[in-house]
Design an enzyme around this catalytic site. Structure first.
Site, PDB file in Angstrom:
ATOM      1  CG  HIS A 187      30.824  -4.964  -8.943  1.00  0.00           C
ATOM      2  ND1 HIS A 187      30.285  -6.262  -9.909  1.00  0.00           N
ATOM      3  CD2 HIS A 187      29.887  -4.804  -8.175  1.00  0.00           C
ATOM      4  CE1 HIS A 187      28.990  -6.466  -9.223  1.00  0.00           C
ATOM      5  NE2 HIS A 187      28.925  -5.722  -8.369  1.00  0.00           N
ATOM      6  CE  LYS A 219      20.822 -15.015  -2.579  1.00  0.00           C
ATOM      7  NZ  LYS A 219      21.132 -13.751  -2.896  1.00  0.00           N
ATOM      8  NE  ARG A 259      22.993  -1.084  -8.766  1.00  0.00           N
ATOM      9  CZ  ARG A 259      22.343  -2.291  -9.089  1.00  0.00           C
ATOM     10  NH1 ARG A 259      22.241  -2.694 -10.272  1.00  0.00           N
ATOM     11  NH2 ARG A 259      21.571  -2.862  -8.112  1.00  0.00           N
ATOM     12  CB  SER A 313      25.846  -9.285 -10.755  1.00  0.00           C
ATOM     13  OG  SER A 313      26.898  -8.773 -10.324  1.00  0.00           O
TER      14      SER A 313
END
Length: 153
Positions: free
Chosen positions: A17, A41, A90, A128
């Protein structure tokens, strides 16, 4: 003024990040790091902890602003006058996912451009989710997390 939003959960922030932010900040006059709040969540870190962690990591950069938001990301972009949304890529699967979101966002808000920044090869495996798994099992995450963020874990 060129204003951009880099949205994400940042739960926790990773070196990947940070790399995207450091490369994006020079493209804009102001860069918001938006912590998306998903009420359905349960996060690893609270929203307040993520805000504090991101502020600690980017405290020396006056063009970066940290803020949490709820709702559609394009609506949040409009509320902060951001005409750009930055996303890190990515992998090929990231690209396909982000492309679909960017196309939907473009339909909802044609004046907001999505900017994709491809991660450096050394960061392409850091996420993460993986960092949380390593933490969950007592592993050392110091090579994946900026040093300023370690105190929040």
């Amino acid at each position: 003024m060129k204003i951009a939003l880099f949205p994400g959960s940042f739960d926790p922030v990773t070196k990947a990040h940070v790399d995207i932010v450091k490369r994006a900040v020079n493209l804009f006059d102001k860069l918001y790091i938006g912590i998306g709040v998903n009420s359905s969540k349960q996060g690893f870190l609270s929203i307040a902890q993520r805000e504090q962690m991101l502020r600690a990591v980017f405290e020396m950069e006056p063009r970066i602003h940290i803020i949490a938001y709820e709702g559609l990301t394009v609506d949040f972009c409009k509320s902060i006058d951001a005409n750009y949304m930055v996303r890190g890529i990515r992998t090929v699967s990231d690209f396909e996912y982000e492309k679909a979101i960017a196309q939907m966002n473009h339909v909802m808000a044609p004046d907001i451009e999505s900017i994709f920044i491809v991660s450096k090869p050394g960061y392409s495996s850091i996420s993460s989710t993986i960092v949380r798994e390593v933490l969950k099992h007592g592993g050392d995450v110091s090579q994946f997390i900026p040093k300023e963020a370690l105190a929040y874990l």
